[in-house]
Structure formats: structure tokens, C-alpha cells
Design a protein around this motif. Sequence first.
Motif, PDB file in Angstrom:
ATOM      1  N   GLN A 150      33.722  44.703  44.524  1.00 32.32           N
ATOM      2  CA  GLN A 150      34.054  43.282  44.537  1.00 32.32           C
ATOM      3  C   GLN A 150      33.194  42.533  45.551  1.00 32.32           C
ATOM      4  OE1 GLN A 150      35.364  43.491  41.700  1.00 32.32           O
ATOM      5  NE2 GLN A 150      37.126  42.169  42.059  1.00 32.32           N
ATOM      6  N   PRO A 170      39.784  38.334  41.150  1.00 27.10           N
ATOM      7  CA  PRO A 170      38.823  39.115  41.950  1.00 27.10           C
ATOM      8  C   PRO A 170      39.440  40.291  42.676  1.00 27.10           C
ATOM      9  CG  PRO A 170      39.392  37.082  43.078  1.00 27.10           C
ATOM     10  CD  PRO A 170      40.025  37.002  41.729  1.00 27.10           C
ATOM     11  N   THR A 171      40.762  40.286  42.884  1.00 22.25           N
ATOM     12  CA  THR A 171      41.376  41.367  43.652  1.00 22.25           C
ATOM     13  C   THR A 171      42.147  42.338  42.777  1.00 22.25           C
ATOM     14  OG1 THR A 171      43.323  39.982  44.062  1.00 22.25           O
ATOM     15  CG2 THR A 171      41.563  39.917  45.695  1.00 22.25           C
TER      16      THR A 171
END
Length: 755
Positions: A150, A170-171
Motif C-alpha cells: 500500500q 486503501p487499508t
Amino acid sequence: MNPQSIDDSQVVINVDGLTRWFGPLLAVDNVHFQIYRGSIFGLLGPNGSGKSTIIRMLCGVLEPSAGTATVLGFDVRREAEAIKQHIGYMSQRFSLYSDLSVRENLEFYGRIYGLDDRRLAARFQDVVGLTGIGDRLDQLAGHLSGGWKQRLALACALIHEPSVVFLDEPTAGIDPVARRDLWDLLFELAGRGVTLFVTTHYMDEAERCSKVGYISGGKLIVCGKPDELKRLDTVTPPGTRRWEVETPSSTAALSRLRTAEGVLDATLFGQTIHLLATDELNETNLAERLQLPKEATTFRPIEPTLEDVFVTLSRAADDGKLSSTDVRPPTPALPREGLRRAQPSGGGGSDLDAQEQRGHVAQPTPRPTRRSGPFNGLMAILRKETSHVRREPSTLFFLLVVPVIQTIIFGYAINTQIENIPTVVFDLDGRRAARELVESFENTRTFAIIDQVFDEDSFRRSLTSGRARVGIKIPPDFTDRLVQGEQSRVQLLIDGSDSQVATSALNTTSLLGFTRSLRIAQPLAEGLPNVPARDAFGHVAIPIEMRPRLLFNPDLKSEHFFVPGLVGIILQLVTLFLTSFAIVRERELGTLEQLFVTPVGRAGLMLGKLVPYAFIGVVETLIVLTVMVYVFGVPIRGSVALLMALSTLFLVCALGLGLLVSTLAKTQLQAMQFAFLIMLPSVLLSGFVFPRSEMPWPIYAISSILPVTYFVEILRGVVLRGADLIDLLPNVAALAACCVAILLLSISRFQKHLA
């Protein structure tokens, strides 16, 4: 508009009535919101609610069906390419090049955005310093952990210094430490004036956003600051309040609370219970409803969490009791006295453990276990694979239509009958005998006279340029020498760059010379008292006459030889490629790992994938054989039933070969490489093109382990010679042995666990 000139008060993203249809499916429905410079906008919602679709429209890669939107002043419809120059994008799934290093990925994306070497070097150092990925620059991206992947994806999205960055979950799939580190980076970017558009499922991440929007079923239900959303009347209606209840037996208390009068909602939150109740309930009567003494239970009034906000709004929207016009963020107000925001306490299993220690938790009744077997799950896999085939038109096209196209193309293209060889003539004689000789060459149909030249240079240039493959040079005394009874020589220059063309020209020339010579010599021999031999009519004849008879293919049509063999090659090509990708594709997508934790057996999994393709392969065989018979006119002289039975045996063998490739390959690219590695010798060494009897013994030995070698012989035997099972028994036995060996090897290599 120059994006660098936008100040903090200006709108960076403006969405007005954005709508997107996918056929009959309304994915995004009339969405409105604005995002300002330097803010972090969080878009939340369940899977399939339209979050990724909105991002794709704002990035200019998906055109809206209705409505308008601008990013940095650029219209998403008319100026999509301009938008892409000023934004960064992090997709939901890691999509960088796993076989490139961290450094190579960064440099690649920097050059994609047009950065020159000096600017790229500067930006490289900036993003490496920002993301802290400097000690992994030479590591392959595919070897990074989730958090570092990421970071790399974020670094690539920032390499060209964008003004807006879109981050689609994104996480997702990374550990809490990596999540916090990534959000620290996002806060630093926002502090530098970068606008961030983030989609997420995590409520704690939503709390960190400057502004939050919640979308459900394609509709934006609410949009505002987190503190404003918590004060919505829809979330905590007038005349109600929210409580946090801490009790030793929260699970048992929860079931009683949900049915208690005056309690509107109750849910576990860590080791406590969060509930929404009417104002008439206080600590005393709540304890009575729980049937617990008041001193054993703690009650605290709390504010709603964002999870409460979104759950409440989602339920109201699903019940049709809410639309986006019903929820308007209220005017900011001071929080009610005595309220505090509840903090997550971690996992929800500790209260269950405590109850088990006290013996209050009823143990579940064990279910009868089904005996495990190798064929468990076979029908489920069969149905799934059949659905895949039915719902993928491209697969059906590849299975049923492409083989027909290949048969027709190769059947007409592969032709060993060499005709119409381009030929140039340099006739220095020009008289009748010379002209008759040229006509004789043309009448063979092997040669096509394309030009007649009159000088040596043009003659040579016609051959060296490749315009002509054969040159005929007739000397000036050709007719004179024939009249005088002397031997006359004709020069033929043949281009040997194509051996088949050269051999055909050479053989035809020799036969033509013999025939012409015999025709000239026969009238002269008639008047001689003694000749080598005479035929039954007393005419001069050659001493020995050969009368050949051609069986099975009397016209020597090349399609009768090649097309039956082509059937076997195409069947192996299609089944091998499709099956070799079946398991590899699922391994890459992660679905195979999910199957590994189910009771499905190894044999059930493999057969479930192979049987649908076997049925389609039988249909494909019928189609290709029909093309062979009715398009190329190749009759099947033997038993059709025998041919189909042996074709089914070969199909099983070819499917097993594809399965074996899928156990060897880790990626679809490797599967394709292995498949080509098998197909190349199958075409060249199986006897399809070149006779095996002429091969050196090591090559002959290799060809003996190829299943298609025996199937090509079976096809030609049944189709051309009308052979029966007794005639084909050696080839059938060899094919069956190959089939058993390949299936056993595939099953032994296929293990129901990850390597």
C-alpha cells in the motif's frame, strides 16, 4: 483552470446529480456533494453501493449516464484526459507490477506521467522519504507485505505530485499498525494541501475524515462532518436517548433488552451494550428490565457513534422510510452535558469467555458429521463450472467456433500440391520448337509463365529479386540441333530458398524432359528394324511399363491427408489451453484457497472442472468432423461410433494434460508457456506434417510419448482407410496408456493445500 491556483476555500470536486446505469442496474443515483482543497473526504457504504463507480467516473475512466461533475475545474465528460494529469489513484486491489522492483515501479509511473530525468529524480526522493520505503527499493513488489504494498501504491500515485488523490479502500486487508501508518501519511498529505477522496469500511477511519458521505443502494443518504451527522434527529429521534450498559452477562442481557418495552435498538459493542431507548427509561427501570440489581450494572449516557449513524440510516433506507432529502446536518451545537463518545474496547469475545467460565453459556449441539470422501463436492463444482461456461460467451466461442475457423483456415492453407510457380523465360531461339517447349512447361500447371525477357541482365534480376522462382533459358541453336539430330540443352535456374517449391520444380522438369525426348525419338525409332520393345499394337514402347494405382486418396488431395490429423491437433489445442487455465486462474484470483477450506475432495474438485469441458469437447469433435466431411469432402470410411469413442478417450487424455499443466504453472502466463511447450512438438513430431519414420531415433522416442501421435494415426486410419478396432489396437493401447499415466501424474501432483 490551473489546479495550483486553488485556495483552501475553493471547491476541488463538485458533483451534481451524478448517475450511472449498467444496463438495467442503477449503480449511482443522482448523487450531490462538494469537496474542498486540503480536506479528507470519506465515502462509506456496503459492498456494491456504488463507491468504486463514483471514483471511476471522477477519474475520467467511466462516463456518467447523467449529471455533471468537475475535478479541479475540469469536466469529467469533456476533459477526462486533463483530469488524469492532476490526480493520483490507488485501486482497491494491488495492481502494480509484481515482477518489477520498488524502484522500477516508481520510475515507470514517473515516466508515464512525462517527468524528465531531473524532475523524476527529485520526485523519487520526495515520495521515498514520505512513504519510508527507501530500504526496500530493490525488493520485488510482489514480495512486499500488504502494508508495504500500500505504501508503494501510494508512492506511485504521488510520483507526479497530484492535487487530488483517490484511494479506493486503501487499508483493506492490512494490519492495524499498517493502517495507522498509512493514515499518518494521508494526514501529512492533507497538511500539504493535497485533497484526498477515500472509500472505507472502517468506522474509526471515517472518524478521521474532514467530511463523510454515506451511500447505500447507489443513493447518497447523508453527507457532512462526523460530529454533525451524530446529531441528526434520524439517528437519535426526539424523545430518545442512547445508553452504554456494562454488565457481567452482556450476551444474556442483550436478548432481554431487545424485547423490552421502550427499547428501540440494542447491540453489543465490545464488552458493553449500546442501546437506544425512550426518555421514560432511566437507570432504575433499565436494571429492572435486565432483571439485575442496579449495583451490578453500570449505565452511561453516550453520543451515537458513526457506526450507529450509518446502521440507522441504512435500515431506514432499506425500509423505504428515508431518502437523502430527509437527513440534513443540523446547525453545530454544543454537546449535551454528561455525554461522552464510546470508545471501541477491542474484540467482542471476552464477555463470552467470562460466561463460559461461570458455566452460563449453553454449548451448541454438535451436528452429525458427514463422512469425507475424495468425491465430496463434485456436483457443486460441476454446477459452478457449468455456470462459468454458460455465462462466458468468449469461452463458448473459443470452444465451438474457433476450432471450425481453424479447421477451415488450415485445411485450405496447408497444401503440398505445388502449382503455378512464377517462371520467367529467356528464349534466344524463338522458333516453333522453342515455343512448343515453353507451352509444355505451362501446360504442366506446375509453372506459371509471368514474363518473357530479352537480355541476360533482366533474366538474372528476375530471379535475384524473387519475382520469379524458376528461369528457363533456351539457347539460340535449340531448333537447329534438334533438326540435325544432336542433343540440345535447355538451362533451368531454380530458386532453392523454398525446398518444397524447388523439389517440385526439379521433379516436374525431369519428367517433362523425358516425355518430350520420348515424343521426339518415337517417330525416328518406328523405321528401325530393331527396337527395345513394342506394345500390343506394334508401336515402339519402353521395355518396362509401370501402372501404379493409388488407394484411399486417388486424386492425391492434400486436404484428405491433413484435415483428419488437423482434427486431433485442434482438439488438443483447445482442451489443453482451457483446462490449463482453469485451476491457475482460480489460484491467482484467490478462489482456490477458499475451496481448500471446504470439504470438497480432490477428485471432486478436479472432475468437477474437467467434466463440463469433456462434454463440450465431444460437441466440438462432432462440429469439426462435420466441417471435415461437408466442407472439405473427406468421407469417413470407417465406423463413426468407433471414431467418437476413441475421440472421447483422447479428449480425456487432453483434459488430463491440461490439468497437469495447471499443477506445474503458478500463473496464467506460465500456463500458456507450458501449453505452447507441449503444442509445438505435438504439431511437428506427431506425424501430422512430417513422417515419423524419417526422424532420428531420439526424436522418434520423444514423439512416442505424445498422445496426439497415436490419435492422428487413429483418425487417419478410421477416416481414410476404414480401419477397425483390431487394425488400430496398438495405437489405441498406447493412447490409453498415455491417458492413464497423465491422469495418475496429475492427481498425484494436485494437493488440497497451498504450497
